[in-house]
Scaffold this motif. Structure first.
Motif, PDB file in Angstrom:
ATOM      1  N   GLU A 100      27.874  36.492  13.585  1.00 15.48           N
ATOM      2  CA  GLU A 100      29.026  37.387  13.741  1.00 15.48           C
ATOM      3  C   GLU A 100      28.607  38.855  13.677  1.00 15.48           C
ATOM      4  OE1 GLU A 100      33.414  38.177  11.685  1.00 15.48           O
ATOM      5  OE2 GLU A 100      32.086  36.581  10.936  1.00 15.48           O
ATOM      6  N   GLU A 101      27.664  39.135  12.768  1.00 14.64           N
ATOM      7  CA  GLU A 101      27.187  40.520  12.653  1.00 14.64           C
ATOM      8  C   GLU A 101      26.479  40.959  13.919  1.00 14.64           C
ATOM      9  OE1 GLU A 101      24.531  43.267   9.541  1.00 14.64           O
ATOM     10  OE2 GLU A 101      24.619  41.072   9.320  1.00 14.64           O
ATOM     11  N   LEU A 102      25.663  40.033  14.486  1.00 14.68           N
ATOM     12  CA  LEU A 102      24.970  40.370  15.719  1.00 14.68           C
ATOM     13  C   LEU A 102      25.960  40.572  16.860  1.00 14.68           C
ATOM     14  CD1 LEU A 102      22.379  40.750  17.366  1.00 14.68           C
ATOM     15  CD2 LEU A 102      22.293  38.244  17.638  1.00 14.68           C
ATOM     16  N   ALA A 116      28.761  44.177  20.582  1.00 11.99           N
ATOM     17  CA  ALA A 116      30.021  44.638  21.166  1.00 11.99           C
ATOM     18  C   ALA A 116      30.197  46.148  20.983  1.00 11.99           C
ATOM     19  CB  ALA A 116      31.186  43.886  20.515  1.00 11.99           C
ATOM     20  N   GLY A 117      29.710  46.691  19.871  1.00  9.51           N
ATOM     21  CA  GLY A 117      29.823  48.122  19.634  1.00  9.51           C
ATOM     22  C   GLY A 117      28.746  48.934  20.321  1.00  9.51           C
ATOM     23  N   HIS A 118      27.660  48.308  20.687  1.00 10.58           N
ATOM     24  CA  HIS A 118      26.560  48.999  21.373  1.00 10.58           C
ATOM     25  C   HIS A 118      26.213  48.202  22.626  1.00 10.58           C
ATOM     26  CE1 HIS A 118      26.350  50.199  17.131  1.00 10.58           C
ATOM     27  NE2 HIS A 118      25.827  51.382  17.595  1.00 10.58           N
ATOM     28  N   VAL A 121      15.935  53.308  21.048  1.00  9.12           N
ATOM     29  CA  VAL A 121      14.954  52.633  20.167  1.00  9.12           C
ATOM     30  C   VAL A 121      15.647  52.142  18.901  1.00  9.12           C
ATOM     31  CG1 VAL A 121      12.832  52.925  18.872  1.00  9.12           C
ATOM     32  CG2 VAL A 121      13.073  54.003  21.107  1.00  9.12           C
ATOM     33  N   ALA A 122      16.574  52.930  18.359  1.00 10.51           N
ATOM     34  CA  ALA A 122      17.279  52.531  17.129  1.00 10.51           C
ATOM     35  C   ALA A 122      18.105  51.273  17.369  1.00 10.51           C
ATOM     36  CB  ALA A 122      18.156  53.680  16.641  1.00 10.51           C
ATOM     37  N   ASP A 123      18.769  51.215  18.557  1.00  8.58           N
ATOM     38  CA  ASP A 123      19.551  50.023  18.865  1.00  8.58           C
ATOM     39  C   ASP A 123      18.670  48.785  19.009  1.00  8.58           C
ATOM     40  OD1 ASP A 123      21.754  51.606  18.803  1.00  8.58           O
ATOM     41  OD2 ASP A 123      21.953  51.788  20.995  1.00  8.58           O
ATOM     42  N   GLN A 124      17.533  48.982  19.672  1.00  9.74           N
ATOM     43  CA  GLN A 124      16.623  47.854  19.841  1.00  9.74           C
ATOM     44  C   GLN A 124      16.119  47.330  18.483  1.00  9.74           C
ATOM     45  OE1 GLN A 124      13.532  48.956  22.555  1.00  9.74           O
ATOM     46  NE2 GLN A 124      14.932  49.306  24.292  1.00  9.74           N
ATOM     47  N   LEU A 125      15.763  48.244  17.600  1.00  6.75           N
ATOM     48  CA  LEU A 125      15.269  47.825  16.276  1.00  6.75           C
ATOM     49  C   LEU A 125      16.366  47.103  15.485  1.00  6.75           C
ATOM     50  CD1 LEU A 125      13.156  50.952  15.253  1.00  6.75           C
ATOM     51  CD2 LEU A 125      12.330  48.737  16.063  1.00  6.75           C
ATOM     52  N   GLU A 126      17.586  47.585  15.578  1.00  8.08           N
ATOM     53  CA  GLU A 126      18.685  46.946  14.838  1.00  8.08           C
ATOM     54  C   GLU A 126      18.988  45.561  15.410  1.00  8.08           C
ATOM     55  OE1 GLU A 126      21.536  46.497  11.878  1.00  8.08           O
ATOM     56  OE2 GLU A 126      19.862  47.925  12.107  1.00  8.08           O
ATOM     57  N   ILE A 127      18.957  45.465  16.726  1.00 11.12           N
ATOM     58  CA  ILE A 127      19.205  44.148  17.334  1.00 11.12           C
ATOM     59  C   ILE A 127      18.108  43.157  16.953  1.00 11.12           C
ATOM     60  CG2 ILE A 127      19.330  42.956  19.557  1.00 11.12           C
ATOM     61  CD1 ILE A 127      20.716  45.454  20.686  1.00 11.12           C
TER      62      ILE A 127
END
Length: 362
Positions: free
Chosen positions: A202-204, A209-211, A223-229
């Motif tokens: 659910e968190e993923l 959905a937000g990014h 890069v920040a989005d990729q690392l968080e994913i």
């Protein structure tokens, strides 16, 4: 001549052996008052006859089981640890069954299986009665016989069947207890790990959905989005891995439970199921046996009373008794029938009659 005969008789009486003397003395005392010494035997025989004839009828039902310590499934799956025992399998199971019958819980399980209850009612029974009427005995190296007795043939058969089922259920529950605990533990772990997987997924999904991905295919995510994913994917992978391990362990525990149950079924096989008895065991033979036993006991009591009376008796019955006291017996007057004595009236008439006058010679 008569003195020599008396001396010879006295000498022969001195040579009487002690056992023969005691036996002759006992016979003399017994035939003096036979009813007194036979009274215990008569009373106990009467009690035995009354008890045997008034005994309630008892019906017995028994089943025969084949008991083995090793099975093919057990060797393949190794569900049980091999134990060395000097007892035969049937003797071990019989001892364990009789020990379990001393516990209230097992006795109550037998009662419940037979449709009996400890509460007041038509099928009321007590655990004490069940313990005394249900037992197991080894009938060979691998044959076990479970026997139940009751005043009703249907109840005897029901108790025997319930005893067999209760013991088999006890063995199965004892051997699968560890796997049952493991199943419960892994069930709890599966629920926890499932919640973790759902939370990570659910968190993923919320983060994606937000990014969203860039509209232009040539553009790349930050890069920040990729690392968080990647971090969220790693969390989901770890949670899914823990769930898979718990699920595999749960399946192995369930398989062990089924193997233990199947192994117990192979170890205990019912060869002869308990049948409903037709005739009671308390028949004519048992009645006669009971009467004979009470009669023998009464004779033993009578014999003991005769021996005690003979040992305590200090009266003189024969010349041998005097000789044992140190008295020299010179002669013995034999018993004879008394001569008939004339009546006193007749004797008085004879003695008071006047003498006849003398006649003169002339």
């Amino acid at each position: 001549m008569s003195s020599e005969a008396a001396t010879g008789r006295a000498g022969s009486s001195v040579n009487v052996a002690g056992a023969q003397y005691f036996f002759a003395r006992a016979l003399h005392i017994f035939f003096g008052k036979p009813v007194r010494f036979l009274l215990p035997a008569i009373l106990l025989t009467t009690i035995g006859a009354y008890t045997a004839t008034n005994d309630p009828e008892t019906f017995v039902s028994s089943g025969t089981l084949s008991v083995s310590s090793e099975t093919f499934l057990g060797e393949l799956s190794q569900v049980r640890s091999s134990q060395t025992s000097f007892e035969t399998p049937a003797a071990t199971v019989a001892r364990q069954f009789n020990e379990l019958m001393r516990t209230d819980k097992f006795a109550e399980s037998v009662m419940e299986g037979a449709g009996l209850t400890v509460t007041p009612g038509p099928n009321q029974a007590s655990t004490t009665v069940i313990r005394s009427n249900v037992y197991a005995a080894a009938a060979g190296e691998s044959l076990l016989q479970i026997t139940a007795s009751a005043g009703d043939p249907q109840r005897a058969q029901a108790l025997a069947n319930a005893a067999i089922d209760a013991y088999k259920n006890f063995v199965i529950s004892s051997e699968v207890l560890g796997s049952d605990v493991a199943e419960s533990f892994y069930d709890e772990q599966l629920a926890i790990h499932k919640a973790e997987v759902d939370a990570a997924s659910e968190e993923l999904e919320e983060y994606l959905a937000g990014h969203p991905e860039p509209i232009d295919p040539g553009d790349e995510r930050d890069v920040a989005d990729q690392l968080e994913i990647e971090r969220l994917n790693a969390n989901l992978t770890k949670a899914q891995g823990r769930y898979d391990v718990a699920f595999d362990n749960r399946e192995r525990s369930s398989l062990a439970t089924m193997q233990s149950a199947a192994d117990s079924g192979q170890r205990f096989r019912v060869l002869d199921a308990p049948q409903m008895p037709i005739l009671p065991t308390s028949g004519l033979r048992d009645t006669a046996t009971s009467i004979i036993l009470f009669g023998v006991l009464g004779l033993m009591v009578s014999f003991g009373a005769l021996v005690v009376a003979c040992l305590l008796d200090r009266s003189i019955h024969s010349a041998t008794d005097l000789e044992r006291l140190g008295v020299v017996v010179r002669a013995v007057v034999p018993k004879t029938k008394l001569a008939k004595v004339e009546s006193s009236r007749h004797l008085a008439a004879v003695t008071t009659s006047p003498p006849e006058p003398m006649r003169s010679a002339g």
